[in-house]
Design a protein around this motif. Structure first.
Motif, PDB file in Angstrom:
ATOM      1  N   LYS A 171       0.926  -1.152   0.014  1.00  0.00           N
ATOM      2  CA  LYS A 171       0.077  -0.059   0.079  1.00  0.00           C
ATOM      3  C   LYS A 171       0.857   1.218   0.065  1.00  0.00           C
ATOM      4  O   LYS A 171       1.999   1.303   0.700  1.00  0.00           O
ATOM      5  N   ALA A 172       0.595   2.129  -0.736  1.00  0.00           N
ATOM      6  CA  ALA A 172       1.250   3.484  -0.884  1.00  0.00           C
ATOM      7  C   ALA A 172       0.932   4.571   0.339  1.00  0.00           C
ATOM      8  O   ALA A 172      -0.187   4.515   0.911  1.00  0.00           O
ATOM      9  N   VAL A 173       2.108   4.850   0.857  1.00  0.00           N
ATOM     10  CA  VAL A 173       2.266   5.788   2.060  1.00  0.00           C
ATOM     11  C   VAL A 173       2.856   7.176   1.659  1.00  0.00           C
ATOM     12  O   VAL A 173       3.598   7.023   0.688  1.00  0.00           O
ATOM     13  N   SER A 174       2.758   8.126   2.399  1.00  0.00           N
ATOM     14  CA  SER A 174       3.557   9.128   2.252  1.00  0.00           C
ATOM     15  C   SER A 174       4.589   9.542   3.400  1.00  0.00           C
ATOM     16  O   SER A 174       4.051   9.280   4.676  1.00  0.00           O
ATOM     17  N   ILE A 201       8.542  -1.293   5.636  1.00  0.00           N
ATOM     18  CA  ILE A 201       8.791  -0.240   4.567  1.00  0.00           C
ATOM     19  C   ILE A 201       9.430  -0.564   3.496  1.00  0.00           C
ATOM     20  O   ILE A 201      10.455  -1.541   3.620  1.00  0.00           O
ATOM     21  N   GLY A 202       8.705  -0.373   2.252  1.00  0.00           N
ATOM     22  CA  GLY A 202       9.045  -0.923   1.202  1.00  0.00           C
ATOM     23  C   GLY A 202      10.164   0.183   0.272  1.00  0.00           C
ATOM     24  O   GLY A 202      10.822   1.190   0.802  1.00  0.00           O
ATOM     25  N   GLN A 203      10.098   0.058  -0.991  1.00  0.00           N
ATOM     26  CA  GLN A 203      10.963   0.973  -1.902  1.00  0.00           C
ATOM     27  C   GLN A 203      10.125   2.327  -1.817  1.00  0.00           C
ATOM     28  O   GLN A 203       8.965   2.447  -1.799  1.00  0.00           O
ATOM     29  N   PHE A 204      11.198   3.383  -2.174  1.00  0.00           N
ATOM     30  CA  PHE A 204      10.742   4.681  -2.370  1.00  0.00           C
ATOM     31  C   PHE A 204      10.671   4.757  -3.832  1.00  0.00           C
ATOM     32  O   PHE A 204      11.470   4.559  -4.657  1.00  0.00           O
ATOM     33  N   TYR A 205       9.316   5.074  -4.274  1.00  0.00           N
ATOM     34  CA  TYR A 205       9.004   4.990  -5.612  1.00  0.00           C
ATOM     35  C   TYR A 205       8.643   6.594  -6.395  1.00  0.00           C
ATOM     36  O   TYR A 205       8.857   6.406  -7.547  1.00  0.00           O
ATOM     37  N   LYS A 206       8.572   7.377  -5.638  1.00  0.00           N
ATOM     38  CA  LYS A 206       8.148   8.629  -5.904  1.00  0.00           C
ATOM     39  C   LYS A 206       8.929   9.450  -4.713  1.00  0.00           C
ATOM     40  O   LYS A 206       9.112   8.995  -3.607  1.00  0.00           O
ATOM     41  N   ARG A 207       9.106  10.822  -4.977  1.00  0.00           N
ATOM     42  CA  ARG A 207       9.437  11.680  -4.109  1.00  0.00           C
ATOM     43  C   ARG A 207       8.647  11.808  -2.866  1.00  0.00           C
ATOM     44  O   ARG A 207       7.189  11.923  -3.230  1.00  0.00           O
ATOM     45  N   ASP A 208       9.035  11.402  -1.779  1.00  0.00           N
ATOM     46  CA  ASP A 208       8.289  11.617  -0.405  1.00  0.00           C
ATOM     47  C   ASP A 208       7.253  10.565  -0.387  1.00  0.00           C
ATOM     48  O   ASP A 208       6.198  10.511   0.223  1.00  0.00           O
ATOM     49  N   MET A 209       7.238   9.267  -1.236  1.00  0.00           N
ATOM     50  CA  MET A 209       6.323   8.173  -1.445  1.00  0.00           C
ATOM     51  C   MET A 209       7.030   6.986  -1.159  1.00  0.00           C
ATOM     52  O   MET A 209       8.199   7.097  -1.793  1.00  0.00           O
TER      53      MET A 209
END
Length: 80
Positions: free
Chosen positions: A34-37, A55-63
């Protein structure tokens, strides 16, 4: 246990609560990310503390993503 503050929307918050209450079970290999910020937005108003292990991969800035299957495993280990 080391925790990290993340911000979630209502949908992800309900998924986390249901996983911890064992209302929903996740199987290995299913889509349980699930995506979190990392910053508070209008879309992500709820602040929660999650174990750093999920916590998984950082896929966008601040996400980033959290893995609910790993959260379920940690919850089962803690109660056993």
């Amino acid at each position: 246990m080391v925790t990290m503050t993340v911000y979630v929307n209502t949908d992800v918050f309900c998924w986390i609560v249901n996983t911890l209450n064992k209302s929903i079970t996740h199987e290995w290999g299913t889509k349980s990310l699930k995506a979190v910020s990392l910053k508070k937005h209008k879309k992500y108003p709820h602040e929660i503390q999650v174990p750093i292990q999920i916590i998984g991969q950082f896929y966008k800035r601040d996400m980033t993503t959290i893995d609910l299957f790993k959260l379920q495993e940690l919850n089962n280990l803690k109660k056993d």
